[in-house]
Design a protein around this motif. Structure first.
Motif, PDB file in Angstrom:
ATOM      1  N   LEU A 357       0.684  -1.067  -0.054  1.00  0.00           N
ATOM      2  CA  LEU A 357      -0.101  -0.006   0.050  1.00  0.00           C
ATOM      3  C   LEU A 357       0.725   1.205  -0.089  1.00  0.00           C
ATOM      4  O   LEU A 357       0.664   2.320  -0.814  1.00  0.00           O
ATOM      5  N   ALA A 358       1.940   1.153   0.755  1.00  0.00           N
ATOM      6  CA  ALA A 358       2.752   2.308   0.753  1.00  0.00           C
ATOM      7  C   ALA A 358       3.479   2.488  -0.546  1.00  0.00           C
ATOM      8  O   ALA A 358       3.853   3.505  -0.570  1.00  0.00           O
ATOM      9  N   LYS A 359       3.730   1.743  -1.278  1.00  0.00           N
ATOM     10  CA  LYS A 359       4.158   1.608  -2.563  1.00  0.00           C
ATOM     11  C   LYS A 359       2.886   1.865  -3.923  1.00  0.00           C
ATOM     12  O   LYS A 359       3.478   1.875  -4.857  1.00  0.00           O
ATOM     13  N   GLY A 360       1.683   2.087  -3.351  1.00  0.00           N
ATOM     14  CA  GLY A 360       0.932   2.416  -4.330  1.00  0.00           C
ATOM     15  C   GLY A 360       0.185   1.193  -4.949  1.00  0.00           C
ATOM     16  O   GLY A 360      -0.382   1.266  -5.997  1.00  0.00           O
ATOM     17  N   LEU A 361       0.173   0.065  -4.106  1.00  0.00           N
ATOM     18  CA  LEU A 361      -0.242  -1.347  -4.558  1.00  0.00           C
ATOM     19  C   LEU A 361      -1.315  -1.761  -3.753  1.00  0.00           C
ATOM     20  O   LEU A 361      -0.957  -1.933  -2.479  1.00  0.00           O
ATOM     21  N   ILE A 362      -2.628  -1.695  -4.001  1.00  0.00           N
ATOM     22  CA  ILE A 362      -3.816  -2.384  -3.063  1.00  0.00           C
ATOM     23  C   ILE A 362      -3.886  -3.817  -3.365  1.00  0.00           C
ATOM     24  O   ILE A 362      -4.404  -4.231  -4.379  1.00  0.00           O
ATOM     25  N   ILE A 363      -3.536  -4.778  -2.200  1.00  0.00           N
ATOM     26  CA  ILE A 363      -3.992  -6.030  -2.320  1.00  0.00           C
ATOM     27  C   ILE A 363      -4.441  -6.408  -1.105  1.00  0.00           C
ATOM     28  O   ILE A 363      -4.907  -5.469  -0.171  1.00  0.00           O
ATOM     29  N   ASN A 364      -4.636  -7.672  -0.856  1.00  0.00           N
ATOM     30  CA  ASN A 364      -5.415  -8.101   0.377  1.00  0.00           C
ATOM     31  C   ASN A 364      -4.677  -9.302   1.093  1.00  0.00           C
ATOM     32  O   ASN A 364      -4.259 -10.215   0.240  1.00  0.00           O
ATOM     33  N   CYS A 365      -4.877  -9.699   2.195  1.00  0.00           N
ATOM     34  CA  CYS A 365      -4.462 -10.838   2.851  1.00  0.00           C
ATOM     35  C   CYS A 365      -5.596 -11.414   3.388  1.00  0.00           C
ATOM     36  O   CYS A 365      -6.255 -10.830   4.292  1.00  0.00           O
ATOM     37  N   THR A 366      -5.953 -12.729   3.193  1.00  0.00           N
ATOM     38  CA  THR A 366      -7.187 -13.620   3.841  1.00  0.00           C
ATOM     39  C   THR A 366      -6.660 -14.829   4.493  1.00  0.00           C
ATOM     40  O   THR A 366      -5.807 -15.228   4.232  1.00  0.00           O
ATOM     41  N   ALA A 367      -7.487 -15.278   5.335  1.00  0.00           N
ATOM     42  CA  ALA A 367      -7.529 -16.452   5.901  1.00  0.00           C
ATOM     43  C   ALA A 367      -5.920 -16.383   6.786  1.00  0.00           C
ATOM     44  O   ALA A 367      -5.134 -17.521   6.857  1.00  0.00           O
TER      45      ALA A 367
END
Length: 400
Positions: A357-367
């Motif tokens: 996110l700090a580098k401009g990429l939105i991802i997610n961690c689940t489980a």
């Protein structure tokens, strides 16, 4: 208003049920979004599989704007063309017979559970059991939360509705040992999303279908996350050579406007009579106008083929990352543009999300330890390369 003021206002007034990231998003275009400070982010979460056509899609904006100028809402006691059109398209695409619109995925699953229970009751008042899977996620109402096979979501909310039991996904022997003539329905995600992007093994879903038929139970497939083209087919079950009795949809169905739906066979539909179910807002003209844009776009052959090609490219890149860091990434799985990279442990998942996110990429961690990628379906290979470069840099730091 500055972001710190927005943070303070939210903390003062909004129920604190989300672990939010410290950015305030303002607008988007395609697969990119900007915060109120003007920083750009590449969006590989897509509103959690919602923004299937990307942000600020011109056809979607135009349809919503035009419909808002005509009729936003009217009671379901009356007909509207957008609703009739959307229902007809879903019936044709699914190969099922009747559709019903709700406001969310949880409401769609509630409707599916209700109609399955009524169907079973009409056969035998004791035919009430719903079997779902461990690690599933079906919603946050009490019934759908109970169907969700993750006990930490149940804590402190009892007594939960009765009549639900669980099996391990992909374990056909366990299902065979538990299903009986008292089973009203087996409810599965075609591809488990929140549980860590688990896909069905081999002929698992075909065998589930056979067991349901043997015991007179309905097969409910929850495609709230995996449907609407995300797997490379409009319905994920098309990849596995089966057809359910009930399928549920939401998330991407209207490209960001809240909507849910369940679609059933005529055999199942006959269980409901007028007054057995209903909704005030579900399927209103505004939501259905948006859904019609999605339903006119995503099912096109060229659109789906692009998802398949881009999804394969993305999965190959994730597998490259796994080969580069074999002790850190232990598995890559998924179909189309619902993909997951499982980490060896859960200690760095959130750190990786924050660093990206700090580098401009939105991802997610689940489980706890699965990096999940569910971007807009219009994502490009160039944007995948851009995301890959960020993840390579971030993961490399933790994999050393």
């Amino acid at each position: 208003m500055q972001e710190q003021e927005i943070f303070a206002e939210d903390q003062q007034s909004y129920l604190p049920v989300f672990n939010r990231y410290k950015i305030v998003l303002d607008h988007g275009e395609g697969a990119e979004v900007w915060d109120i400070n003007g920083k750009k982010y590449l969006d590989f979460l897509g509103g959690i599989a919602v923004n299937v056509l990307g942000h600020n899609n011109k056809a979607l904006v135009q349809a919503v704007t035009e419909q808002a100028g005509k009729l936003i809402h009217c009671s379901n006691l009356y007909y509207t063309k957008p609703q009739a059109d959307a229902a007809a398209k879903l019936v044709k695409l699914s190969g099922l017979d009747k559709a019903f619109f709700a406001n969310s995925g949880a409401e769609a699953n509630e409707g599916a559970i209700k109609i399955a229970r009524k169907y079973g009751y009409n056969i035998n008042p004791e035919k009430t059991e719903i079997i779902s899977a461990w690690d599933s996620f079906h919603g946050r109402t009490l019934a759908t939360l109970t169907a969700t096979g993750q006990t930490h979501y149940h804590e402190g909310l009892g007594p939960l509705p009765a009549g639900f039991t669980y099996v391990h996904y992909n374990d056909i022997a366990e299902l065979e040992s538990k299903i009986s003539d008292k089973t009203a329905a087996v409810m599965l995600e075609t591809i488990q999303g929140e549980g860590g992007v688990h896909t069905p093994d081999g002929d698992y879903l075909k065998q589930v279908r056979e067991l349901c038929d043997k015991h007179g139970a309905l097969l409910i497939l929850d495609e709230i996350q995996a449907g609407i083209g995300r797997s490379g087919k409009f319905f994920a079950y098309e990849n596995y050579g089966i057809k359910p009795d009930i399928v549920t949809l939401a998330k991407g169905l209207a490209g960001g406007v809240p909507i849910g739906a369940f679609i059933v066979t005529d055999k199942v539909a006959a269980a409901f009579k007028p007054g057995d179910h209903g909704t005030t807002f579900g399927g209103n003209p505004l939501a259905c106008a948006a859904a019609n844009v999605v339903l006119d776009t995503v099912p096109k052959d060229e659109f789906l083929k692009n998802i398949q090609a881009v999804g394969k490219y993305f999965k190959d890149k994730l597998q490259e990352l796994a080969k580069k860091y074999p002790k850190f990434i232990v598995d890559v799985r998924g179909e189309g543009l619902i993909l997951g990279a499982e980490l060896a442990g859960s200690e760095h998942g959130r750190d990786i999300v924050n660093d990206c996110l700090a580098k401009g990429l939105i991802i997610n961690c689940t489980a706890g330890k699965v990096l999940r990628f569910i971007p807009p379906l219009i994502i490009t290979t160039a944007q995948i390369d851009e995301a890959f470069a960020v993840m390579d840099e971030v993961i490399g730091k933790y994999a050393e």
